[in-house]
Design a protein around this motif. Sequence first.
Motif, PDB file in Angstrom:
ATOM      1  N   ARG A  29       0.829  -1.194   0.000  1.00  0.00           N
ATOM      2  CA  ARG A  29       0.000   0.000   0.000  1.00  0.00           C
ATOM      3  C   ARG A  29       0.864   1.244   0.000  1.00  0.00           C
ATOM      4  N   ALA A  30       0.338   2.285  -0.563  1.00  0.00           N
ATOM      5  CA  ALA A  30       0.935   3.619  -0.499  1.00  0.00           C
ATOM      6  C   ALA A  30      -0.220   4.564  -0.190  1.00  0.00           C
ATOM      7  N   GLY A  31      -0.365   4.891   1.080  1.00  0.00           N
ATOM      8  CA  GLY A  31      -1.519   5.685   1.486  1.00  0.00           C
ATOM      9  C   GLY A  31      -2.783   4.895   1.237  1.00  0.00           C
ATOM     10  N   PRO A  32      -3.746   5.501   0.561  1.00  0.00           N
ATOM     11  CA  PRO A  32      -5.000   4.786   0.314  1.00  0.00           C
ATOM     12  C   PRO A  32      -4.946   3.867  -0.906  1.00  0.00           C
ATOM     13  N   PHE A  33      -3.833   3.848  -1.630  1.00  0.00           N
ATOM     14  CA  PHE A  33      -3.753   3.118  -2.888  1.00  0.00           C
ATOM     15  C   PHE A  33      -3.104   1.750  -2.758  1.00  0.00           C
ATOM     16  N   ALA A  34      -3.506   0.847  -3.641  1.00  0.00           N
ATOM     17  CA  ALA A  34      -2.835  -0.444  -3.787  1.00  0.00           C
ATOM     18  C   ALA A  34      -1.684  -0.237  -4.767  1.00  0.00           C
ATOM     19  N   ASP A  43       7.437  -1.281 -13.995  1.00  0.00           N
ATOM     20  CA  ASP A  43       7.139  -0.214 -13.040  1.00  0.00           C
ATOM     21  C   ASP A  43       5.826  -0.467 -12.313  1.00  0.00           C
ATOM     22  N   GLU A  44       5.841  -0.205 -11.005  1.00  0.00           N
ATOM     23  CA  GLU A  44       4.622  -0.283 -10.211  1.00  0.00           C
ATOM     24  C   GLU A  44       3.705   0.870 -10.584  1.00  0.00           C
ATOM     25  N   TRP A  45       2.418   0.681 -10.323  1.00  0.00           N
ATOM     26  CA  TRP A  45       1.476   1.777 -10.454  1.00  0.00           C
ATOM     27  C   TRP A  45       0.554   1.760  -9.251  1.00  0.00           C
ATOM     28  N   GLN A  46      -0.057   2.910  -8.992  1.00  0.00           N
ATOM     29  CA  GLN A  46      -1.020   3.027  -7.903  1.00  0.00           C
ATOM     30  C   GLN A  46      -2.413   2.826  -8.474  1.00  0.00           C
ATOM     31  N   ALA A  47      -3.202   2.049  -7.761  1.00  0.00           N
ATOM     32  CA  ALA A  47      -4.578   1.808  -8.187  1.00  0.00           C
ATOM     33  C   ALA A  47      -5.512   2.030  -7.008  1.00  0.00           C
ATOM     34  N   PRO A  48      -6.620   2.718  -7.223  1.00  0.00           N
ATOM     35  CA  PRO A  48      -7.599   2.844  -6.159  1.00  0.00           C
ATOM     36  C   PRO A  48      -8.100   1.450  -5.762  1.00  0.00           C
ATOM     37  N   PRO A  49      -8.237   1.185  -4.485  1.00  0.00           N
ATOM     38  CA  PRO A  49      -8.622  -0.163  -4.052  1.00  0.00           C
ATOM     39  C   PRO A  49      -9.952  -0.642  -4.621  1.00  0.00           C
ATOM     40  N   GLU A  50     -10.859   0.275  -4.937  1.00  0.00           N
ATOM     41  CA  GLU A  50     -12.150  -0.162  -5.503  1.00  0.00           C
ATOM     42  C   GLU A  50     -11.996  -0.683  -6.933  1.00  0.00           C
TER      43      GLU A  50
END
Length: 63
Positions: A29-34, A43-50
């Motif tokens: 996790r990074a804050g509220p993101f997966a 490369d990693e990316w941030q995705a909203p958990p929903e």
Amino acid sequence: MSKVGHDHPSVVTVVGDQAANVVGVHRGRAGPFAMVRPVDGGDEWQAPPENVAQRKGGKHERE
């Protein structure tokens, strides 16, 4: 694909990012993101958990 909602799946779980239409490995996790990384690396990316849901059977192909 089962929806995870606002709870994050376990780390190193194969997940699908439904908004991006890609499959990756949940890395944490990074804050509220997966944080998701492509199965074959990259490369990693941030995705909203929903938008992230655990994949059944560990399939790695695009959805």
